[in-house]
Structure formats: C-alpha cells, structure tokens
Scaffold this motif. Structure first.
Motif, PDB file in Angstrom:
ATOM      1  N   GLY A 143       0.851  -1.186   0.000  1.00 21.00           N
ATOM      2  CA  GLY A 143       0.000   0.000   0.000  1.00 21.00           C
ATOM      3  C   GLY A 143       0.879   1.225   0.000  1.00 21.00           C
ATOM      4  O   GLY A 143       2.103   1.128  -0.169  1.00 21.00           O
ATOM      5  N   SER A 144       0.267   2.379   0.197  1.00 20.55           N
ATOM      6  CA  SER A 144       1.055   3.606   0.171  1.00 20.55           C
ATOM      7  C   SER A 144       1.921   3.765   1.408  1.00 20.55           C
ATOM      8  O   SER A 144       2.958   4.421   1.352  1.00 20.55           O
ATOM      9  CB  SER A 144       0.147   4.825   0.003  1.00 20.55           C
ATOM     10  N   SER A 145       1.507   3.190   2.537  1.00 21.46           N
ATOM     11  CA  SER A 145       2.365   3.269   3.722  1.00 21.46           C
ATOM     12  C   SER A 145       3.738   2.717   3.369  1.00 21.46           C
ATOM     13  O   SER A 145       4.772   3.345   3.618  1.00 21.46           O
ATOM     14  CB  SER A 145       1.785   2.450   4.876  1.00 21.46           C
ATOM     15  N   MET A 146       3.754   1.530   2.793  1.00 19.62           N
ATOM     16  CA  MET A 146       5.025   0.884   2.474  1.00 19.62           C
ATOM     17  C   MET A 146       5.666   1.537   1.256  1.00 19.62           C
ATOM     18  O   MET A 146       6.892   1.614   1.173  1.00 19.62           O
ATOM     19  CB  MET A 146       4.787  -0.613   2.261  1.00 19.62           C
ATOM     20  N   VAL A 260       6.672  12.533  -3.530  1.00 24.02           N
ATOM     21  CA  VAL A 260       5.251  12.877  -3.625  1.00 24.02           C
ATOM     22  C   VAL A 260       4.396  11.721  -3.116  1.00 24.02           C
ATOM     23  O   VAL A 260       4.445  10.615  -3.667  1.00 24.02           O
ATOM     24  CB  VAL A 260       4.850  13.202  -5.089  1.00 24.02           C
ATOM     25  N   ASP A 261       3.634  11.966  -2.055  1.00 23.44           N
ATOM     26  CA  ASP A 261       2.655  10.996  -1.579  1.00 23.44           C
ATOM     27  C   ASP A 261       1.343  11.276  -2.310  1.00 23.44           C
ATOM     28  O   ASP A 261       0.668  12.265  -2.034  1.00 23.44           O
ATOM     29  CB  ASP A 261       2.469  11.149  -0.058  1.00 23.44           C
ATOM     30  N   GLY A 262       1.016  10.387  -3.240  1.00 18.94           N
ATOM     31  CA  GLY A 262      -0.202  10.591  -4.032  1.00 18.94           C
ATOM     32  C   GLY A 262      -1.111   9.393  -3.955  1.00 18.94           C
ATOM     33  O   GLY A 262      -1.654   8.954  -4.967  1.00 18.94           O
ATOM     34  N   VAL A 289       1.646   5.831  -5.042  1.00 18.20           N
ATOM     35  CA  VAL A 289       0.229   5.820  -5.444  1.00 18.20           C
ATOM     36  C   VAL A 289      -0.336   4.441  -5.131  1.00 18.20           C
ATOM     37  O   VAL A 289       0.373   3.433  -5.178  1.00 18.20           O
ATOM     38  CB  VAL A 289       0.066   6.188  -6.946  1.00 18.20           C
ATOM     39  N   ASP A 290      -1.606   4.417  -4.750  1.00 16.25           N
ATOM     40  CA  ASP A 290      -2.260   3.139  -4.447  1.00 16.25           C
ATOM     41  C   ASP A 290      -3.066   2.657  -5.634  1.00 16.25           C
ATOM     42  O   ASP A 290      -3.783   3.441  -6.262  1.00 16.25           O
ATOM     43  CB  ASP A 290      -3.237   3.314  -3.266  1.00 16.25           C
ATOM     44  N   ALA A 291      -2.964   1.379  -5.929  1.00 17.36           N
ATOM     45  CA  ALA A 291      -3.902   0.792  -6.887  1.00 17.36           C
ATOM     46  C   ALA A 291      -5.202   0.444  -6.163  1.00 17.36           C
ATOM     47  O   ALA A 291      -6.282   0.515  -6.743  1.00 17.36           O
ATOM     48  CB  ALA A 291      -3.298  -0.445  -7.536  1.00 17.36           C
ATOM     49  N   HIS A 292      -5.097   0.103  -4.879  1.00 11.82           N
ATOM     50  CA  HIS A 292      -6.304  -0.342  -4.167  1.00 11.82           C
ATOM     51  C   HIS A 292      -7.244   0.798  -3.756  1.00 11.82           C
ATOM     52  O   HIS A 292      -8.275   0.559  -3.156  1.00 11.82           O
ATOM     53  CB  HIS A 292      -5.950  -1.232  -2.967  1.00 11.82           C
ATOM     54  N   LYS A 293      -6.877   2.010  -4.074  1.00 16.47           N
ATOM     55  CA  LYS A 293      -7.800   3.119  -3.827  1.00 16.47           C
ATOM     56  C   LYS A 293      -8.543   3.442  -5.128  1.00 16.47           C
ATOM     57  O   LYS A 293      -9.391   2.689  -5.540  1.00 16.47           O
ATOM     58  CB  LYS A 293      -7.056   4.311  -3.227  1.00 16.47           C
ATOM     59  N   TRP A 294      -8.120   4.502  -5.795  1.00 14.97           N
ATOM     60  CA  TRP A 294      -8.944   4.992  -6.913  1.00 14.97           C
ATOM     61  C   TRP A 294      -8.914   4.099  -8.153  1.00 14.97           C
ATOM     62  O   TRP A 294      -9.809   4.154  -8.990  1.00 14.97           O
ATOM     63  CB  TRP A 294      -8.521   6.410  -7.271  1.00 14.97           C
TER      64      TRP A 294
HETATM   65  C1  LIG Z   1      -4.383   6.159   2.165  1.00 17.83           C
HETATM   66  C2  LIG Z   1      -3.277   7.117   2.165  1.00 17.83           C
HETATM   67  C3  LIG Z   1      -1.999   6.725   2.588  1.00 17.83           C
HETATM   68  C4  LIG Z   1      -1.725   5.354   3.153  1.00 17.83           C
HETATM   69  O1  LIG Z   1      -1.926   4.382   2.178  1.00 17.83           O
HETATM   70  P1  LIG Z   1      -2.216   2.857   2.523  1.00 17.83           P
HETATM   71  O2  LIG Z   1      -2.401   2.234   1.205  1.00 17.83           O
HETATM   72  O3  LIG Z   1      -3.458   2.853   3.355  1.00 17.83           O
HETATM   73  O4  LIG Z   1      -1.047   2.329   3.275  1.00 17.83           O
HETATM   74  C5  LIG Z   1      -0.984   7.651   2.482  1.00 17.83           C
HETATM   75  N1  LIG Z   1      -1.216   8.895   2.022  1.00 17.83           N
HETATM   76  C6  LIG Z   1      -2.428   9.318   1.623  1.00 17.83           C
HETATM   77  C7  LIG Z   1      -2.593  10.699   1.103  1.00 17.83           C
HETATM   78  C8  LIG Z   1      -3.504   8.433   1.683  1.00 17.83           C
HETATM   79  O5  LIG Z   1      -4.706   8.822   1.258  1.00 17.83           O
END
Ligand SMILES: *Cc1c(COP(=O)(O)O)cnc(C)c1O
Length: 467
Positions: A143-146, A260-262, A289-294
C-alpha cells in the motif's frame, strides 16, 4: 474408502469457494453497507478454542460464508464512501482469484515468470497513465504506507550517499542529520515511514498550508542537499494537491530530494480534466500511489515509483547492488518484501479491462458524483468546507455531537457509509467517491439517506427534505 487426492481436495474447495463468491457478489450491490448487529453477533459462532482435529476444507468455506460474509462492509457495492478507497474492478477481482490459484512467489523471474512479466507490463502502463518517466522503478508494495517507506528509504540512502556516508555501513548513529520538509497536512503514514527510517520529528520542518490544505510555496524554507521534501497529491479531506510547479524545481535546484505521496490523488494525472491539479509533480524524485484506492484493484496494492531505479535498488537490494543500465531489477530488490504475492497482476487486469479511456472515465465520473453530492448536501443545509476539485466532499452541519450522531445514524441505517473528520477546526462528514461501481442512483440514494438521518437527528433543521 480411498481418501481424496490433493488435486481432488483443491478442486472441491475451489468449487465451494466459487459458489460462495458468486452468492456474495450477487447480493453485495443491494444489501446494507455496514453489517447489522445480528450479522456482527453471528461472528461468535466462529469463536471456539483451537480445534484439536481439523475438518474438511468445504466445511471451512461454508463457515466463512455463513458467518463471515454477512459481517463484511459492502465496499464493492457502490455506496461505501469511507477512507478514500474504491471497490474492486471485475477483471481485478477475477485476476486475484486466478492469482491465488497460481500461488506464485514473485521474487525472481526464474520462479514466477508470468506473474513478474505481467507486473512489468502493469508498471509500464501505470507510468504511461500518470505521465511519469518511462525508466522509473515501480515496486508493487502492500500500500502507500510501504510505498512511502520505500521512496523515503531511497531518498535517505541517496542523500547520505551524496554526503559521502554509506548508511547501510554506518547506521544512523553519528551520521549528519538529514532534514525533512513536509506540509502540516502530511499524511500520518509519511510520518510513520520517516520514523521507521530513523528520522525523528525534531528533524522535521512543517510548512503551513492554505485553506484547502495545499502547502504554501511562499512559506517554503531554504532547502539543501541534506533535505527531503515530502509533497502531497490529494489531501485526504479536501482532495487538493500541493503546488508542484512552484515547489518541485525550486527544491531540486537546491539539491533536495522530492517525494510525492499521491496515494489516491496522483491518479488525477491520468485524466486530462484533472491533470492541471497535479501539474509539475512529474519533476519529483519519487512517488507513491495506491492501486487499491482509486484504481479499484483489490487489497493490498500500492506502487513505489522512483525516477532513478538505482536509488531504490541501492536501498532495497538484498545483494550488493548490481543493477546495470537497461537491466530489469527483480521485485525483491524494489520493495521491502522478499517472498511476495504478485499483486501487480491485478493492476494489469484492471487497466486491461478499462483501457486509458476507461481509467479517465472512472476518475472523471467519480469526481462528477462528488460534485452532485456537494450540491445535494448544500441544498439540505450543509456547508461544503472544501472546493470540490476531486472526489472528496467535506460537509459541515453543525457541532461535533450532531456530526457524529448523523454519521452513526446513516451507518446504522445501512444505506451508505461515510466517516467524520475535522477540517480546519470544524467537524464535518467526509465522503470520498472512489468506486467504479457507484451509479447515479447510488448517489441519489445516499442523499436521501442523509436527508432522512438528518431529519431524525435534528427534526427542526431548516431546508431539510426528509425524503
Ligand atoms: C491512504 C493514504 C496513505 C496510506 O496508504 P495505505 O495504502 O493505506 O497504506 C498515504 N497517504 C495518503 C494521502 C492516503 O490517502
């Protein structure tokens, strides 16, 4: 009687799982979003001391479906608006099932050829969608944390390297301190990642933000070659992004590393209509960037992207860094995990199903739903606290007690699900529209449910239509 072979046992279990999965996905779009009290109480049927003897796999799956399925939150159903996460694209969900059957250990090409091949295709497509440099390293993390951790580890390793320190050799003791410049709206997981990397809060400079939660470029301190700058695409409340064009090139010119945390907001780059909001982010050094979000792939899947593959390789490789130009790094040398699931296969499947046009449509459509929600809520008497520039709506109706009661009432009623937040000192409900499955009808049902709940919580509210 001859006992069933491993092949027979697996087939029987998969058939049973298939039946239950079909039953689940058939019902999920119509059912309540949060499970009711009875469904939650049903979980107690699973509570027993560690069984001494086992039972058949089919029985296990029956138990899961009978008691586990009703107590899920219907995140794939189109009316879940919590946590800036989406649902699950049909191709991605199906690919996850196939991926489970494949059971690949996606460390090296030699042991997981198709899985890693597909992950590399997915990586290339994601870079193309986001308009990021084609040669970047793309690691599929949990995920984005990692992914933030990986990007920031590459930053730490690189900046120390430039200062003549090999951090893997010297550790963090007696090393010159790095400085981290981040917005006062930085996500908690960025701070967690920095802490895990041995960078403490005393080394942080928090830059003030404007009223939408964007870092103020005019408040940026002087940077240097010992500085990591953490920027954000998509604030978890407002959806706003930092002014990359004003900050990125300035920061890099001073020798800083820009991350960049996106997690969800970086996807805006894939849509021509939304791209102006993240203009300039492609000049950074690393991205999350997360695939599991948007993008709506199943959990858990984030992407750690880095302009210089060698920087990630140097920080993450389990062997002496050997990466040669034009050589593809093994997954284990781009992420923290060693044995790992080929989660990128589900990213490939999702993008293959949608195509570029489908991705753009998903992004634009969910933003349209957010605007419709904002309009409907305003008509009900809510104040919309953010500019609805993306898929996020932050709406205030009054004091914290009323906000909490409203959210609880809606959740209990089961028509939809969203949480509460505090935005610039004011309590509010927060709705994130990130699921491909959300329809116009879902949005209308959601507005109606909020109207009903509001009437119940505050019957005297002006301008409320208790539909
Ligand atoms: C959700 C989120 C994270 C953390 O991502 P995970 O996939 O939950 O680990 C980090 N930054 C932003 C801006 C987020 O929305």
């Amino acid at each position: 009687m001859k006992s069933p072979s491993p092949a027979e046992q697996t087939q029987a279990a998969v058939e049973r799982a298939h039946e239950h999965v079909l039953d689940y996905v058939r019902l999920v779009h119509g059912r309540r979003v949060a499970p009711d009290a009875m469904a939650l109480a049903g979980l107690n049927h699973l509570d027993e001391p560690l069984p001494r003897t086992g039972c058949g796999a089919e029985r296990v799956l029956d138990l899961l479906h009978e008691w586990g399925s009703p107590a899920t939150t219907a995140t794939t159903g189109g009316r879940f608006f919590g946590l800036v996460v989406g649902g699950s694209l049909p191709a991605s969900m199906g690919a996850a099932m196939l991926n489970a059957a494949w059971d690949q250990v996606a460390i090296l090409d030699a042991v997981a050829p198709s899985a890693i091949y597909l992950e590399r295709l997915a990586a290339r497509w994601v870079l193309d969608l986001l308009g990021l440099p084609a040669g970047s390293s793309v690691g599929f993390s949990t995920g984005s944390s990692m992914a933030n951790f990986i990007g920031l580890a590459a930053a730490r390793h690189t900046l120390y390297g430039r200062l003549g320190v090999d951090i893997h050799e010297s550790g963090m003791s007696r090393t010159p301190p790095l400085r981290v410049v981040l917005s006062e709206q930085a996500h908690v997981t960025v701070i967690k990642a920095l802490h895990l990397l041995g960078l403490g809060t005393r080394q942080f400079t928090f830059v003030p933000c404007d009223e939408q939660g964007r870092m103020r470029a005019d408040a940026l301190p002087t940077l240097g070659p010992e500085t990591i700058v953490c920027l954000q695409a998509g604030n978890v409340n407002s959806g706003a992004s930092d002014p990359f064009s004003e900050i990125v090139s300035v920061a890099r010119a001073q020798g800083a590393w820009v991350h960049v945390d996106g997690a969800f907001g970086l996807w805006a780059a894939a849509s021509p209509a939304l791209r102006p909001q993240v203009m300039g982010m492609d000049g950074a050094d690393s991205w999350t960037v997360d695939a599991h979000k948007w993008l709506n792939t199943p959990y858990d899947c984030g992407l750690a992207i880095c302009r210089n593959p060698l920087a990630v390789h140097a920080a993450m490789s389990t062997v002496a860094p050997y990466l040669q130009a034009g050589h593809q790094a093994a997954p284990k040398d781009m992420v923290t995990e060693f044995s790992r699931r080929a989660r990128g296969v589900e990213v490939w499947a999702g993008i293959k199903q949608l195509g570029r046009d489908g991705v753009i449509n998903l992004l634009d459509r969910t933003c349209g739903h957010a605007r419709t929600l904002a309009t409907g809520l305003r008509e009900m008497g809510f104040e919309i606290l953010n500019e609805v520039v993306l898929n996020q709506v932050v709406a205030s109706i009054g004091p914290p007690e009323l906000t909490e009661e409203l959210a609880r009432t809606v959740q209990a009623q089961g028509e939809c699900w969203f949480g509460t937040t505090v935005w610039r000192g004011r309590s509010a409900i927060r709705l994130s529209v990130a699921s491909w499955a959300t329809t116009d009808a879902d949005i209308q049902r959601t507005l109606a449910a909020i109207g009903t709940a509001l009437h119940r919580c505050r019957p005297q509210t002006r301008g409320v239509s208790p539909t």
